[in-house]
Scaffold this active site. Structure first.
Site, PDB file in Angstrom:
ATOM      1  N   ASN A 218     -10.868 -18.814   5.340  1.00  0.00           N
ATOM      2  CA  ASN A 218     -11.252 -17.650   6.140  1.00  0.00           C
ATOM      3  C   ASN A 218     -11.548 -18.082   7.573  1.00  0.00           C
ATOM      4  O   ASN A 218     -11.426 -19.254   7.914  1.00  0.00           O
ATOM      5  CB  ASN A 218     -12.454 -16.938   5.499  1.00  0.00           C
ATOM      6  CG  ASN A 218     -13.649 -17.851   5.383  1.00  0.00           C
ATOM      7  OD1 ASN A 218     -14.171 -18.332   6.381  1.00  0.00           O
ATOM      8  ND2 ASN A 218     -14.084 -18.120   4.156  1.00  0.00           N
ATOM      9  N   PRO A 315     -18.383 -20.393  -8.145  1.00  0.00           N
ATOM     10  CA  PRO A 315     -19.839 -20.308  -8.387  1.00  0.00           C
ATOM     11  C   PRO A 315     -20.534 -19.745  -7.163  1.00  0.00           C
ATOM     12  O   PRO A 315     -20.122 -20.006  -6.030  1.00  0.00           O
ATOM     13  CB  PRO A 315     -20.242 -21.771  -8.618  1.00  0.00           C
ATOM     14  CG  PRO A 315     -19.143 -22.600  -8.041  1.00  0.00           C
ATOM     15  CD  PRO A 315     -17.887 -21.768  -8.090  1.00  0.00           C
ATOM     16  N   ILE A 317     -23.289 -20.254  -4.955  1.00  0.00           N
ATOM     17  CA  ILE A 317     -24.180 -21.395  -4.682  1.00  0.00           C
ATOM     18  C   ILE A 317     -25.595 -20.908  -4.374  1.00  0.00           C
ATOM     19  O   ILE A 317     -26.585 -21.383  -4.940  1.00  0.00           O
ATOM     20  CB  ILE A 317     -23.618 -22.238  -3.514  1.00  0.00           C
ATOM     21  CG1 ILE A 317     -22.196 -22.695  -3.851  1.00  0.00           C
ATOM     22  CG2 ILE A 317     -24.523 -23.418  -3.214  1.00  0.00           C
ATOM     23  CD1 ILE A 317     -21.401 -23.211  -2.664  1.00  0.00           C
TER      24      ILE A 317
HETATM   25  O1  C5P Z   1     -21.900 -13.409  -2.060  1.00  0.00           O
HETATM   26  P1  C5P Z   1     -21.857 -12.935  -0.639  1.00  0.00           P
HETATM   27  O2  C5P Z   1     -20.665 -13.428   0.108  1.00  0.00           O
HETATM   28  O3  C5P Z   1     -21.988 -11.452  -0.603  1.00  0.00           O
HETATM   29  O4  C5P Z   1     -23.166 -13.512   0.076  1.00  0.00           O
HETATM   30  C1  C5P Z   1     -23.162 -14.319   1.195  1.00  0.00           C
HETATM   31  C2  C5P Z   1     -24.240 -15.342   1.119  1.00  0.00           C
HETATM   32  O5  C5P Z   1     -24.157 -16.074  -0.078  1.00  0.00           O
HETATM   33  C3  C5P Z   1     -24.117 -16.405   2.196  1.00  0.00           C
HETATM   34  O6  C5P Z   1     -25.409 -16.912   2.482  1.00  0.00           O
HETATM   35  C4  C5P Z   1     -23.244 -17.446   1.542  1.00  0.00           C
HETATM   36  O7  C5P Z   1     -23.397 -18.735   2.133  1.00  0.00           O
HETATM   37  C5  C5P Z   1     -23.723 -17.408   0.123  1.00  0.00           C
HETATM   38  N1  C5P Z   1     -22.691 -17.676  -0.877  1.00  0.00           N
HETATM   39  C6  C5P Z   1     -22.764 -18.810  -1.654  1.00  0.00           C
HETATM   40  N2  C5P Z   1     -21.812 -19.046  -2.630  1.00  0.00           N
HETATM   41  C7  C5P Z   1     -20.816 -18.168  -2.826  1.00  0.00           C
HETATM   42  C8  C5P Z   1     -20.731 -16.998  -2.065  1.00  0.00           C
HETATM   43  C9  C5P Z   1     -21.675 -16.793  -1.083  1.00  0.00           C
HETATM   44  O8  C5P Z   1     -23.665 -19.638  -1.441  1.00  0.00           O
HETATM   45  N3  C5P Z   1     -19.927 -18.422  -3.774  1.00  0.00           N
END
Ligand code: C5P
Length: 411
Positions: A218, A315, A317
């Site tokens: 991305n 996963p 994280i």
């Molecule tokens: O899951 P989403 O993208 O909606 O949330 C974004 C937040 O979650 C960010 O802080 C991103 O670094 C973290 N994140 C993560 N692992 C993922 C997806 C998002 O740590 N697989």
């Protein structure tokens, strides 16, 4: 439009001391960098330094007459050592030669610059030394003893770096570059809001391989996460940065772990998390990855048309770290990169991830850019951090995190 940041050393009064080494030529550039950063720079040179660059050069760059002698009669009270050290917010000696460090270690006062170092009010006027010398001189046990002594007496030693030396040898003892010394000074003056804390940061995109030459990624540039890591280090924290594939320099003093995929980031973060007090997840982690990575490049096949890729979920994280048992769980900050309805989505994420703070930003208005605007969403409400360069925002975010952190450092 963001307002240009205030010069980072605006209002700081610095004595820039030069002792006699070939790195004096870099001190000319350093004077310029410090003036550009807004500082008032008073140059003080030793006899030796005057052999390498002229007072004229340093005066032209600093905009102030250079002082080089204890017996300078231009000072009305003939006490340059008192006047200069009382006016300064810090004394930075660059280059600091082996001999100069030895003299500071002994508290000698037989030239104006070392006299200034002894005469300064120690608790109000810090001393920063940027050593510059041949590698054998740096490695000499006497130099080691002297450096340990000046440190024990409260001086801050910047560098030295390793690399090519003017004498043709290669090794430790090179003076830091002017921009590095300027950044170290900027960092030195930041409030130590996270002193004693350990901060873990993820940054950048992830890269999910399809085959050996292609993958899904991305537009995240990593700039925001790197700025957070730098701001946390400036605030006195011990910082670990887990970085996706970006070509950004590691902020000074930060431990960096490079990864590519979400699974690698997960494998790097999970064992680190319990050793840290704060986790800031700025990385734009891919939600999905190809279920199977092809061993060889997938070839175009006219008969079968475009290949179909099965995706599997990565996963989460942040959510996993937020679910660690309380004794192992750092205080978690998530980022939400949205394209609309920022506060609503950020608040949803706060619930879903089970973290105390979400930082919302608009994806298209931040990816790859040097500036950004943030909204902090937590149980108390919303706090806006208006558009600014990412380092300014990161420093403001660090202050907001420090304010919310529970007292005491976890074991
Ligand atoms: O899951 P989403 O993208 O909606 O949330 C974004 C937040 O979650 C960010 O802080 C991103 O670094 C973290 N994140 C993560 N692992 C993922 C997806 C998002 O740590 N697989």
């Amino acid at each position: 439009m963001s307002t240009p940041p205030a010069p980072e050393l605006a209002g700081r009064r610095l004595v820039l001391g030069l002792s006699g080494g070939i790195a004096c030529y870099k001190a000319a550039d350093l004077a310029r960098e410090l003036v550009k950063a807004g500082a008032t720079v008073q140059v003080v040179m030793t006899e030796g330094a005057l052999q390498f660059v002229t007072a004229l050069t340093m005066q032209a760059l600093s905009g102030r007459p250079v002082v080089a002698s204890t017996w300078d009669l231009r000072e009305p009270n003939a006490m340059a050592h008192i006047n200069l050290s009382r006016e300064a917010d810090a004394i930075v000696v660059a280059p600091a030669t082996a001999d100069f460090i030895a003299r500071v270690a002994q508290g000698r006062a037989d030239d104006l610059l070392s006299l200034l170092c002894v005469a300064r009010p120690v608790e109000r006027c810090p001393l920063l030394l940027a050593p510059a010398m041949n590698r054998e001189m740096w490695a000499h046990p006497a130099t080691g003893r002297n450096v340990a002594q000046v440190r024990a007496d409260g001086a801050v030693v910047l560098g030295p770096a390793a690399g090519d030396q003017a004498c043709g040898e290669t090794g430790d003892g090179r003076m830091l570059e002017p921009a590095e010394i300027r950044d170290a000074l900027v960092a030195f003056f930041q409030p130590k809001l996270l002193a004693g804390r350990r901060v873990l940061v993820t940054a950048g995109p992830t890269f999910e391989a399809i085959d050996p030459v292609r993958g899904i990624t991305n537009h995240s540039s990593g700039k925001m996460g790197f700025a957070v890591a730098r701001a946390a280090a400036e605030a006195g924290a011990d910082v670990t940065l887990v970085a996706g594939p970006v070509h950004l320099p590691t902020p000074p003093g930060v431990r960096r772990i490079d990864v590519a995929s979400a699974c690698q980031m997960h494998a790097a973060v999970l064992p680190e998390a319990p050793r840290h007090d704060v986790f800031v997840a700025t990385a734009a982690v891919a939600d999905w990855r190809p279920a199977h990575v092809n061993e060889h490049k997938v070839k175009k096949d006219g008969r079968r048309g475009a290949p179909l890729f099965e995706l599997t979920e990565n996963p989460d994280i942040l959510a996993e770290v937020a679910r660690l048992p309380a004794a192992e769980r750092p205080w978690c900050v998530g980022f939400a990169a949205e394209s609309e309805d920022l506060v609503r989505h950020s608040r949803e994420k706060l619930q879903r991830k089970g973290v105390p703070l979400i930082v919302g930003n608009l994806g298209p208005a931040t990816f790859g850019r040097d500036d950004n605007a943030l909204v902090l969403v937590d149980a108390e409400g919303e706090t806006e951090l208006p558009r600014a360069d990412k380092l300014t925002l990161a420093r403001a975010l660090v202050a907001e995190i420090a304010r919310r952190l529970p007292d005491g450092v976890r074991a």
